[in-house]
Design a protein around this motif. Structure first.
Motif, PDB file in Angstrom:
ATOM      1  N   ASP A  58       0.807  -1.213   0.000  1.00  0.00           N
ATOM      2  CA  ASP A  58       0.000   0.000   0.000  1.00  0.00           C
ATOM      3  C   ASP A  58       0.843   1.268   0.000  1.00  0.00           C
ATOM      4  OD1 ASP A  58      -2.302  -1.495  -0.010  1.00  0.00           O
ATOM      5  OD2 ASP A  58      -2.598  -1.392   2.168  1.00  0.00           O
ATOM      6  N   SER A  59       2.100   1.168   0.447  1.00  0.00           N
ATOM      7  CA  SER A  59       2.985   2.337   0.484  1.00  0.00           C
ATOM      8  C   SER A  59       4.065   2.274  -0.597  1.00  0.00           C
ATOM      9  CB  SER A  59       3.635   2.453   1.870  1.00  0.00           C
ATOM     10  OG  SER A  59       2.656   2.641   2.874  1.00  0.00           O
ATOM     11  N   ASP A  60       3.843   1.431  -1.597  1.00  0.00           N
ATOM     12  CA  ASP A  60       4.808   1.259  -2.693  1.00  0.00           C
ATOM     13  C   ASP A  60       4.319   1.933  -3.965  1.00  0.00           C
ATOM     14  OD1 ASP A  60       6.332  -0.300  -0.998  1.00  0.00           O
ATOM     15  OD2 ASP A  60       5.539  -2.195  -1.759  1.00  0.00           O
ATOM     16  N   VAL A  61       5.270   2.162  -4.862  1.00  0.00           N
ATOM     17  CA  VAL A  61       4.954   2.641  -6.211  1.00  0.00           C
ATOM     18  C   VAL A  61       5.541   1.664  -7.218  1.00  0.00           C
ATOM     19  CG1 VAL A  61       4.917   5.039  -5.456  1.00  0.00           C
ATOM     20  CG2 VAL A  61       7.028   4.095  -6.374  1.00  0.00           C
ATOM     21  N   MET A  62       4.871   1.541  -8.352  1.00  0.00           N
ATOM     22  CA  MET A  62       5.396   0.721  -9.448  1.00  0.00           C
ATOM     23  C   MET A  62       6.084   1.656 -10.440  1.00  0.00           C
ATOM     24  SD  MET A  62       5.502  -2.487 -10.581  1.00  0.00           S
ATOM     25  CE  MET A  62       4.035  -3.357 -10.011  1.00  0.00           C
ATOM     26  N   VAL A  63       7.323   1.333 -10.755  1.00  0.00           N
ATOM     27  CA  VAL A  63       8.120   2.181 -11.629  1.00  0.00           C
ATOM     28  C   VAL A  63       8.473   1.415 -12.896  1.00  0.00           C
ATOM     29  CG1 VAL A  63      10.218   3.566 -11.855  1.00  0.00           C
ATOM     30  CG2 VAL A  63       9.074   3.378  -9.629  1.00  0.00           C
ATOM     31  N   GLU A  64       8.195   2.029 -14.032  1.00  0.00           N
ATOM     32  CA  GLU A  64       8.652   1.501 -15.309  1.00  0.00           C
ATOM     33  C   GLU A  64      10.063   2.046 -15.533  1.00  0.00           C
ATOM     34  OE1 GLU A  64       6.850   0.874 -19.784  1.00  0.00           O
ATOM     35  OE2 GLU A  64       6.149   2.560 -18.580  1.00  0.00           O
ATOM     36  N   MET A  65      11.046   1.155 -15.475  1.00  0.00           N
ATOM     37  CA  MET A  65      12.432   1.584 -15.481  1.00  0.00           C
ATOM     38  C   MET A  65      12.829   2.121 -16.856  1.00  0.00           C
ATOM     39  SD  MET A  65      12.845   0.960 -12.412  1.00  0.00           S
ATOM     40  CE  MET A  65      14.463   1.709 -12.441  1.00  0.00           C
ATOM     41  N   LYS A  66      13.676   3.148 -16.846  1.00  0.00           N
ATOM     42  CA  LYS A  66      14.112   3.789 -18.077  1.00  0.00           C
ATOM     43  C   LYS A  66      15.628   3.867 -18.221  1.00  0.00           C
ATOM     44  CE  LYS A  66      10.014   4.319 -19.520  1.00  0.00           C
ATOM     45  NZ  LYS A  66       9.583   3.394 -20.607  1.00  0.00           N
ATOM     46  N   SER A  67      16.337   4.168 -17.133  1.00  0.00           N
ATOM     47  CA  SER A  67      17.797   4.289 -17.190  1.00  0.00           C
ATOM     48  C   SER A  67      18.396   3.577 -15.984  1.00  0.00           C
ATOM     49  CB  SER A  67      18.236   5.760 -17.197  1.00  0.00           C
ATOM     50  OG  SER A  67      17.795   6.415 -18.375  1.00  0.00           O
ATOM     51  N   ILE A  68      19.329   2.679 -16.261  1.00  0.00           N
ATOM     52  CA  ILE A  68      19.978   1.910 -15.198  1.00  0.00           C
ATOM     53  C   ILE A  68      21.476   1.881 -15.480  1.00  0.00           C
ATOM     54  CG2 ILE A  68      20.108  -0.276 -13.955  1.00  0.00           C
ATOM     55  CD1 ILE A  68      17.162   0.259 -16.257  1.00  0.00           C
ATOM     56  N   GLY A  69      22.254   2.386 -14.535  1.00  0.00           N
ATOM     57  CA  GLY A  69      23.703   2.361 -14.680  1.00  0.00           C
ATOM     58  C   GLY A  69      24.281   1.051 -14.169  1.00  0.00           C
ATOM     59  N   ILE A  70      25.390   0.639 -14.747  1.00  0.00           N
ATOM     60  CA  ILE A  70      26.088  -0.554 -14.276  1.00  0.00           C
ATOM     61  C   ILE A  70      27.206  -0.131 -13.334  1.00  0.00           C
ATOM     62  CG2 ILE A  70      27.444  -2.572 -14.939  1.00  0.00           C
ATOM     63  CD1 ILE A  70      26.013  -2.571 -17.581  1.00  0.00           C
ATOM     64  N   CYS A  71      27.208  -0.735 -12.161  1.00  0.00           N
ATOM     65  CA  CYS A  71      28.217  -0.441 -11.148  1.00  0.00           C
ATOM     66  C   CYS A  71      29.269  -1.541 -11.141  1.00  0.00           C
ATOM     67  CB  CYS A  71      27.537  -0.343  -9.783  1.00  0.00           C
ATOM     68  SG  CYS A  71      28.660  -0.081  -8.395  1.00  0.00           S
ATOM     69  N   GLY A  72      30.430  -1.221 -10.605  1.00  0.00           N
ATOM     70  CA  GLY A  72      31.476  -2.226 -10.471  1.00  0.00           C
ATOM     71  C   GLY A  72      31.029  -3.419  -9.655  1.00  0.00           C
ATOM     72  N   SER A  73      30.113  -3.202  -8.697  1.00  0.00           N
ATOM     73  CA  SER A  73      29.624  -4.328  -7.898  1.00  0.00           C
ATOM     74  C   SER A  73      28.816  -5.301  -8.758  1.00  0.00           C
ATOM     75  CB  SER A  73      28.781  -3.830  -6.731  1.00  0.00           C
ATOM     76  OG  SER A  73      27.606  -3.179  -7.171  1.00  0.00           O
ATOM     77  N   ASP A  74      28.047  -4.787  -9.734  1.00  0.00           N
ATOM     78  CA  ASP A  74      27.307  -5.663 -10.644  1.00  0.00           C
ATOM     79  C   ASP A  74      28.274  -6.563 -11.411  1.00  0.00           C
ATOM     80  OD1 ASP A  74      24.682  -4.558 -10.131  1.00  0.00           O
ATOM     81  OD2 ASP A  74      25.271  -2.832 -11.341  1.00  0.00           O
ATOM     82  N   VAL A  75      29.350  -5.968 -11.883  1.00  0.00           N
ATOM     83  CA  VAL A  75      30.353  -6.728 -12.635  1.00  0.00           C
ATOM     84  C   VAL A  75      31.027  -7.754 -11.726  1.00  0.00           C
ATOM     85  CG1 VAL A  75      32.498  -6.561 -13.957  1.00  0.00           C
ATOM     86  CG2 VAL A  75      30.720  -4.809 -14.223  1.00  0.00           C
ATOM     87  N   HIS A  76      31.297  -7.368 -10.478  1.00  0.00           N
ATOM     88  CA  HIS A  76      31.964  -8.282  -9.550  1.00  0.00           C
ATOM     89  C   HIS A  76      31.078  -9.487  -9.246  1.00  0.00           C
ATOM     90  CE1 HIS A  76      35.406  -8.744  -6.790  1.00  0.00           C
ATOM     91  NE2 HIS A  76      34.558  -9.479  -6.091  1.00  0.00           N
ATOM     92  N   TYR A  77      29.787  -9.257  -9.014  1.00  0.00           N
ATOM     93  CA  TYR A  77      28.880 -10.389  -8.791  1.00  0.00           C
ATOM     94  C   TYR A  77      28.834 -11.288 -10.023  1.00  0.00           C
ATOM     95  CZ  TYR A  77      27.039  -8.636  -4.349  1.00  0.00           C
ATOM     96  OH  TYR A  77      26.902  -8.238  -3.050  1.00  0.00           O
ATOM     97  N   TRP A  78      28.816 -10.703 -11.194  1.00  0.00           N
ATOM     98  CA  TRP A  78      28.805 -11.473 -12.442  1.00  0.00           C
ATOM     99  C   TRP A  78      30.050 -12.357 -12.544  1.00  0.00           C
ATOM    100  CZ3 TRP A  78      31.067  -8.985 -17.333  1.00  0.00           C
ATOM    101  CH2 TRP A  78      31.017  -9.864 -18.412  1.00  0.00           C
ATOM    102  N   GLN A  79      31.194 -11.818 -12.223  1.00  0.00           N
ATOM    103  CA  GLN A  79      32.444 -12.553 -12.387  1.00  0.00           C
ATOM    104  C   GLN A  79      32.738 -13.525 -11.244  1.00  0.00           C
ATOM    105  OE1 GLN A  79      34.893 -12.368 -15.102  1.00  0.00           O
ATOM    106  NE2 GLN A  79      32.907 -11.743 -15.938  1.00  0.00           N
ATOM    107  N   HIS A  80      32.289 -13.182 -10.026  1.00  0.00           N
ATOM    108  CA  HIS A  80      32.708 -13.973  -8.859  1.00  0.00           C
ATOM    109  C   HIS A  80      31.545 -14.511  -8.024  1.00  0.00           C
ATOM    110  CE1 HIS A  80      36.788 -12.577  -9.663  1.00  0.00           C
ATOM    111  NE2 HIS A  80      36.302 -11.353  -9.753  1.00  0.00           N
ATOM    112  N   GLY A  81      30.346 -14.004  -8.215  1.00  0.00           N
ATOM    113  CA  GLY A  81      29.197 -14.513  -7.466  1.00  0.00           C
ATOM    114  C   GLY A  81      29.125 -14.040  -6.035  1.00  0.00           C
ATOM    115  N   LYS A  82      30.033 -13.190  -5.623  1.00  0.00           N
ATOM    116  CA  LYS A  82      30.020 -12.711  -4.239  1.00  0.00           C
ATOM    117  C   LYS A  82      30.891 -11.471  -4.107  1.00  0.00           C
ATOM    118  CE  LYS A  82      33.938 -15.542  -2.707  1.00  0.00           C
ATOM    119  NZ  LYS A  82      34.406 -16.527  -1.711  1.00  0.00           N
ATOM    120  N   ILE A  83      30.601 -10.710  -3.071  1.00  0.00           N
ATOM    121  CA  ILE A  83      31.462  -9.608  -2.633  1.00  0.00           C
ATOM    122  C   ILE A  83      31.560  -9.724  -1.118  1.00  0.00           C
ATOM    123  CG2 ILE A  83      31.767  -7.112  -2.430  1.00  0.00           C
ATOM    124  CD1 ILE A  83      30.260  -6.753  -5.022  1.00  0.00           C
TER     125      ILE A  83
END
Length: 361
Positions: free
Chosen positions: A27-52
């Protein structure tokens, strides 16, 4: 409403763009249609190693946490955000009831749910449900890409405003000219710092930053220098004077040493960079001169200030968005590979979802 799709880390080095369940809304949430998403180094690290560190992916996880989009639905308790608003999403949602939350330090909440930090799913999807309290409308003179950049900008705002307490006309040293060090320099400049002394071992990074801030930035290539030598070079660049404060965005032992030794009595060293668990540092020097060491973990209460700095053009992050990609499997994988390798001078890679008519880029 179209079907949902998301970029899912299925296993180490296995990313899929796949159909994904529509998120549930409270009831206190909003639904957002995503438009722009940046890639962070942490995203790449999870992709390569599965953990941080202690955060380990034990199952599929949607990536992404630097995000902005358009609100398409609101819960019945929402009053601040409305359908059609262009919004930036603060990715960390705390419990609100623990000692840290009730004490105003919600970024330190032990139960915080942060996008794309296991086991919490991220925002690199067509649709995301998010609490209204951590969803921030952006003005018409900001783009959705700038909205997404509020997330990395928050690190710089928190470091400069809350920790280093940057003041107009004062001098600050910043260590590390990577994305976060560059953002800290831009924020310090936007807050009116008189001089910023930026240190790094890569000349191309220093040159890039100097082009962004030709009037207030002094650069020092510290390759091969000890902490004491760097401190001496900083004071020489500042007319023989100590700096009013320092922001470490590198984490190396020699860097923290240089930061302490080049900061004035009663000044502050802000520790943004993450280095070794244990370091040998000149703590006696810091103690007898009352140089404070301030740790940083993510940020809190920064999004309004980020929006202010971007909308008033005191900070310009567009030069950092060096590469743009589409929301297709091949383009997404190209984006992650570009981030991993730093190809063609990549700093920030942005994925844009442009297939609906109300998207404003």
């Amino acid at each position: 409403m179209a079907k949902n799709e998301a970029v899912v880390l299925e296993a180490i080095k296995d990313i899929q763009l796949k159909e994904y369940p529509m998120p549930e809304m409270g009831d206190s949430d909003v639904m957002v249609e995503m438009k722009s998403i940046g890639i962070c180094g942490s995203d790449v690290h999870y992709w390569q190693h599965g953990k941080i560190g202690d955060f380990v992916c034990k199952g599929p996880m949607v990536l992404g946490h630097e995000s902005a989009g358009v609100v398409v639905k609101v819960g019945k308790n929402c009053s601040r955000v409305k359908v059609g608003d262009r919004v930036a999403l603060e990715p960390g949602v705390p419990c609100t009831t623990c000692e840290q939350c009730t004490g105003g330090k919600y970024n330190l909440c032990p139960d915080i749910k942060f996008f794309a930090t296991p086991p919490v799913h991220g925002s690199l999807a067509r649709y995301v449900s998010h609490p209204e309290a951590y969803t921030f409308p952006i003005p018409d003179n900001m783009t959705l890409e700038e909205g997404a950049m509020c997330e990395p900008l928050s690190v710089g705002v928190y470091a400069c405003v809350d920790k280093a307490k940057v003041l107009p006309g004062k001098t600050y040293s910043i260590f590390g000219a990577g994305p976060i060090g560059t953002i800290c320099a831009l924020v310090a400049n936007g807050l009116g710092a008189g001089k910023i002394i930026l240190c790094d071992i890569q000349q191309n990074r220093l040159d890039f930053c100097k082009n962004l801030l030709p009037d207030t930035l002094v650069t020092i290539n510290t390759k091969g220098m000890s902490g004491e030598e760097v401190a001496a070079a900083i004071k020489e660049a500042n007319g023989g004077r100590f700096c009013d404060g320092a922001i470490d965005c590198a984490g190396a032992e020699s860097v923290v040493t240089a930061a302490i030794k080049s900061t004035k009595n009663g000044g502050s060293v802000c520790l943004v960079g993450m280095g070794k668990d244990t370091c040998t540092l000149p703590l006696l020097d810091a103690s007898i001169r009352e140089v404070d060491l301030n740790g940083v973990f993510r940020y809190r209460n920064t999004y309004p200030k980020c929006i202010e700095l971007l909308s008033t053009k005191k900070v310009d992050l567009f030069p950092l968005i060096t590469h743009r990609f589409e929301f297709t499997y091949d383009s997404v994988m190209d984006a992650f590979e570009t981030c991993r390798t730093g190809r063609d001078g990549a700093i920030k890679c942005m994925i844009n979802i442009k297939d609906t008519p109300h998207c404003k880029m």
